[in-house]
Scaffold this motif. Structure first.
Motif, mmCIF file in Angstrom:
data_model
loop_
_atom_site.group_PDB
_atom_site.id
_atom_site.type_symbol
_atom_site.label_atom_id
_atom_site.label_comp_id
_atom_site.label_asym_id
_atom_site.label_seq_id
_atom_site.Cartn_x
_atom_site.Cartn_y
_atom_site.Cartn_z
ATOM 1 N N LEU A 65 -13.679 11.451 0.675
ATOM 2 C CA LEU A 65 -14.283 10.185 1.064
ATOM 3 C C LEU A 65 -13.912 9.134 0.024
ATOM 4 O O LEU A 65 -13.994 9.371 -1.177
ATOM 5 C CB LEU A 65 -15.803 10.324 1.161
ATOM 6 N N GLY A 66 -13.497 7.971 0.512
ATOM 7 C CA GLY A 66 -13.086 6.916 -0.393
ATOM 8 C C GLY A 66 -11.592 6.885 -0.678
ATOM 9 O O GLY A 66 -11.138 6.134 -1.537
ATOM 10 N N THR A 67 -10.809 7.675 0.063
ATOM 11 C CA THR A 67 -9.351 7.691 -0.132
ATOM 12 C C THR A 67 -8.748 6.321 0.160
ATOM 13 O O THR A 67 -9.103 5.672 1.143
ATOM 14 C CB THR A 67 -8.704 8.753 0.775
ATOM 15 N N GLU A 68 -7.829 5.893 -0.694
ATOM 16 C CA GLU A 68 -7.158 4.606 -0.512
ATOM 17 C C GLU A 68 -5.665 4.739 -0.258
ATOM 18 O O GLU A 68 -5.067 3.863 0.365
ATOM 19 C CB GLU A 68 -7.401 3.716 -1.734
ATOM 20 N N ASP A 69 -5.047 5.816 -0.721
ATOM 21 C CA ASP A 69 -3.594 5.984 -0.596
ATOM 22 C C ASP A 69 -3.298 7.071 0.439
ATOM 23 O O ASP A 69 -3.629 8.234 0.233
ATOM 24 C CB ASP A 69 -2.989 6.358 -1.947
ATOM 25 N N PHE A 70 -2.670 6.680 1.544
ATOM 26 C CA PHE A 70 -2.364 7.613 2.625
ATOM 27 C C PHE A 70 -0.869 7.916 2.711
ATOM 28 O O PHE A 70 -0.402 8.454 3.716
ATOM 29 C CB PHE A 70 -2.853 7.038 3.959
ATOM 30 N N THR A 71 -0.117 7.606 1.651
ATOM 31 C CA THR A 71 1.345 7.748 1.677
ATOM 32 C C THR A 71 1.771 9.157 2.032
ATOM 33 O O THR A 71 2.632 9.370 2.917
ATOM 34 C CB THR A 71 1.945 7.346 0.323
ATOM 35 N N GLU A 72 1.200 10.156 1.377
ATOM 36 C CA GLU A 72 1.622 11.535 1.593
ATOM 37 C C GLU A 72 1.268 11.996 3.005
ATOM 38 O O GLU A 72 2.044 12.698 3.654
ATOM 39 C CB GLU A 72 0.970 12.451 0.559
ATOM 40 N N VAL A 73 0.104 11.617 3.489
ATOM 41 C CA VAL A 73 -0.296 12.010 4.842
ATOM 42 C C VAL A 73 0.643 11.398 5.872
ATOM 43 O O VAL A 73 1.079 12.072 6.825
ATOM 44 C CB VAL A 73 -1.747 11.577 5.127
ATOM 45 N N LEU A 74 0.969 10.146 5.713
ATOM 46 C CA LEU A 74 1.879 9.490 6.653
ATOM 47 C C LEU A 74 3.251 10.140 6.630
ATOM 48 O O LEU A 74 3.902 10.292 7.679
ATOM 49 C CB LEU A 74 1.985 8.002 6.316
ATOM 50 N N ARG A 75 3.688 10.555 5.455
ATOM 51 C CA ARG A 75 4.975 11.245 5.358
ATOM 52 C C ARG A 75 4.928 12.566 6.123
ATOM 53 O O ARG A 75 5.875 12.926 6.825
ATOM 54 C CB ARG A 75 5.326 11.479 3.893
ATOM 55 N N VAL B 97 -10.347 2.332 8.235
ATOM 56 C CA VAL B 97 -9.773 0.985 8.203
ATOM 57 C C VAL B 97 -8.483 0.982 7.390
ATOM 58 O O VAL B 97 -7.443 0.467 7.828
ATOM 59 C CB VAL B 97 -10.796 -0.009 7.611
ATOM 60 N N ARG B 98 -8.532 1.568 6.191
ATOM 61 C CA ARG B 98 -7.336 1.603 5.354
ATOM 62 C C ARG B 98 -6.233 2.445 5.989
ATOM 63 O O ARG B 98 -5.046 2.113 5.900
ATOM 64 C CB ARG B 98 -7.696 2.134 3.964
ATOM 65 N N PHE B 99 -6.621 3.533 6.670
ATOM 66 C CA PHE B 99 -5.616 4.354 7.345
ATOM 67 C C PHE B 99 -4.952 3.563 8.469
ATOM 68 O O PHE B 99 -3.723 3.629 8.637
ATOM 69 C CB PHE B 99 -6.248 5.626 7.905
ATOM 70 N N ASN B 100 -5.738 2.830 9.253
ATOM 71 C CA ASN B 100 -5.159 2.015 10.328
ATOM 72 C C ASN B 100 -4.111 1.051 9.785
ATOM 73 O O ASN B 100 -3.021 0.891 10.362
ATOM 74 C CB ASN B 100 -6.254 1.230 11.048
ATOM 75 N N ARG B 101 -4.433 0.393 8.690
ATOM 76 C CA ARG B 101 -3.491 -0.563 8.107
ATOM 77 C C ARG B 101 -2.212 0.133 7.648
ATOM 78 O O ARG B 101 -1.096 -0.351 7.911
ATOM 79 C CB ARG B 101 -4.149 -1.282 6.934
ATOM 80 N N ALA B 102 -2.374 1.270 6.950
ATOM 81 C CA ALA B 102 -1.198 1.981 6.442
ATOM 82 C C ALA B 102 -0.377 2.568 7.581
ATOM 83 O O ALA B 102 0.866 2.575 7.532
ATOM 84 C CB ALA B 102 -1.647 3.084 5.478
ATOM 85 N N THR C 129 -3.102 -3.993 13.600
ATOM 86 C CA THR C 129 -3.076 -2.570 13.230
ATOM 87 C C THR C 129 -3.639 -1.653 14.304
ATOM 88 O O THR C 129 -3.693 -0.440 14.104
ATOM 89 C CB THR C 129 -3.880 -2.329 11.933
ATOM 90 N N THR C 130 -4.093 -2.201 15.443
ATOM 91 C CA THR C 130 -4.878 -1.400 16.381
ATOM 92 C C THR C 130 -4.146 -1.088 17.688
ATOM 93 O O THR C 130 -4.777 -0.653 18.654
ATOM 94 C CB THR C 130 -6.205 -2.110 16.699
ATOM 95 N N GLY C 131 -2.846 -1.267 17.717
ATOM 96 C CA GLY C 131 -2.102 -0.926 18.920
ATOM 97 C C GLY C 131 -2.115 0.567 19.204
ATOM 98 O O GLY C 131 -1.965 1.385 18.297
ATOM 99 N N ASP C 132 -2.309 0.914 20.470
ATOM 100 C CA ASP C 132 -2.329 2.314 20.898
ATOM 101 C C ASP C 132 -3.411 3.123 20.181
ATOM 102 O O ASP C 132 -3.230 4.297 19.853
ATOM 103 C CB ASP C 132 -0.961 2.967 20.700
ATOM 104 N N LEU C 133 -4.541 2.491 19.943
ATOM 105 C CA LEU C 133 -5.677 3.141 19.292
ATOM 106 C C LEU C 133 -6.794 3.298 20.314
ATOM 107 O O LEU C 133 -7.198 2.327 20.959
ATOM 108 C CB LEU C 133 -6.158 2.297 18.111
#
Length: 372
Positions: free
Chosen positions: A192-202, A222-227, A256-260
């Motif tokens: 909870l409180g994660t800000e960096d989603f780089t590895e997950v997106l990879r 919210v931060r995940f949607n943006r990333a 950031t909300t397309g296809d959501l």
């Protein structure tokens, strides 16, 4: 929005035969804090309307706020102390499952506890009643419909690392296998409180996923949607969340909300009479600049209504009497006329697609036979 004194300081709450005091547990901090203002406003509206109609057992219903965004054991200790001293006669509110699991064993046998958050299912503690969605009636039909209409069959699960996301993901694996060619092709659980989603997106990019199941709370989502949108993955994978309301869309931003997609028992854009009446009363009470009453905040309105209905039906505060009468309880609110079965509220559930910072409801989901 100013809070009246009785919603600010616990010192205002004392044992009083003329009042029925309720611990209202909702997040004031952390990732779920984004829901807090809507939760508080919706619960307050319900309490005011109940009191205008004569209260509960002839008593004024009063809400004592507890910060449900604090660590679970801290929340549980505070609620237990309120119950033990007789300061409150019931508990309700929206808070994550790890908080519920800490609170329920300590208080549910002493006072009724109405839990308003969608959750992973399986709660059986005597004295606990649930107003919101579970995966069987919410996630399973949504995944099936998206498989049929969007060919979404290969799912990647991204969730926070606690009981609700992990148990919901376990259910999602079963649901995916029931689809032709369906499977969960990857999972990631983050603090909870994660800000960096780089590895997950990879990781998502390196799978053949065509859909992402988001089991992230509040500002984490919210931060995940943006990333996710910044990475371009929104051009390849749709997203489905069982915990996504209009406040989160606004915080994410329309780009950031397309296809959501989201699935819930309430959306602000529903045009039925119950919803429209609720919006009218809410706007009349708090003004048009009040927090958006999304599904998560609105669930707290439901929670106050159900708690009052349980006590009124039993004509008592005794948990055993309330449990004995629970199967005959019904109440009417923004989600329509609702009934309890096995301590869960049975309700219509919808699938909606984000359109910028609002939701368009695209379908009412079929209910599993055992939920009817």
């Amino acid at each position: 929005m100013r809070r009246p004194p009785h919603l600010r300081t616990p010192e205002w709450f004392t044992a009083d035969d003329s009042t029925l005091n309720v611990a209202f547990v909702y997040p004031m901090q952390g990732p779920a804090g984004i829901f807090g203002p809507g939760c508080e406003a919706c619960a307050r509206l319900a309490a005011e309307e109940i009191n205008k109609d004569g209260g509960v057992l002839g008593k004024e219903l009063r809400l004592l706020e507890v910060d449900g965004g604090a660590p679970p054991e801290t929340v549980a200790a505070e609620v237990e102390a309120l119950v033990a001293t007789g300061a409150v006669h019931g508990v309700t509110g929206w808070h994550i499952s790890s908080v519920r699991r800490a609170v329920a064993p300590r208080v549910a046998h002493r006072v009724p506890y109405v839990y308003t958050a969608l959750y992973e299912g399986g709660e059986r503690t005597d004295g606990v009643f649930m107003t919101s969605e579970t995966p069987d009636g919410q996630l399973r039909p949504a995944m099936r419909l998206l498989a049929e209409t969007r060919r979404a069959r290969r799912w990647f699960v991204v969730g926070n690392n606690y009981v609700w996301p992990r148990r919901t993901a376990r259910a999602a694996r079963r649901y995916a296998r029931a689809l032709r060619g369906g499977r969960v092709c990857g999972e990631a659980y983050l603090p909870l409180g994660t800000e960096d989603f780089t590895e997950v997106l990879r990781r998502i990019e390196h799978t053949d996923a065509d859909a992402v199941l988001m089991l992230l709370v509040g500002s984490d989502a919210v931060r995940f949607n943006r990333a996710f949108a910044a990475s371009g993955l929104d051009q390849r994978c749709l997203r489905l969340s069982t915990l996504m309301d209009e406040n989160m869309l606004m915080a994410s931003g329309p780009e950031t909300t397309g296809d959501l997609f989201s699935t819930a028992g309430f959306f602000a854009s529903l045009a039925n009479q119950d919803t429209l009446d609720f919006h009218g009363r809410y706007a009349g009470r708090f003004g048009f600049e009040a927090p958006a009453p999304g599904s998560l905040g609105e669930s707290c309105y439901e929670g106050v209504l159900l708690l009052a209905s349980l006590i009124e039906r039993a004509r008592a505060l005794d948990v055993s009497a309330i449990c004995a009468a629970a199967e005959t309880v019904s109440y009417e609110g923004p989600r329509g006329l609702l009934h309890l079965r096995d301590r869960h509220v049975r309700q219509r559930i919808y699938l909606a697609e984000a359109d910028g910072v609002d939701f368009n409801v695209v379908a009412q989901l079929p209910s599993p036979q055992h939920l009817l």
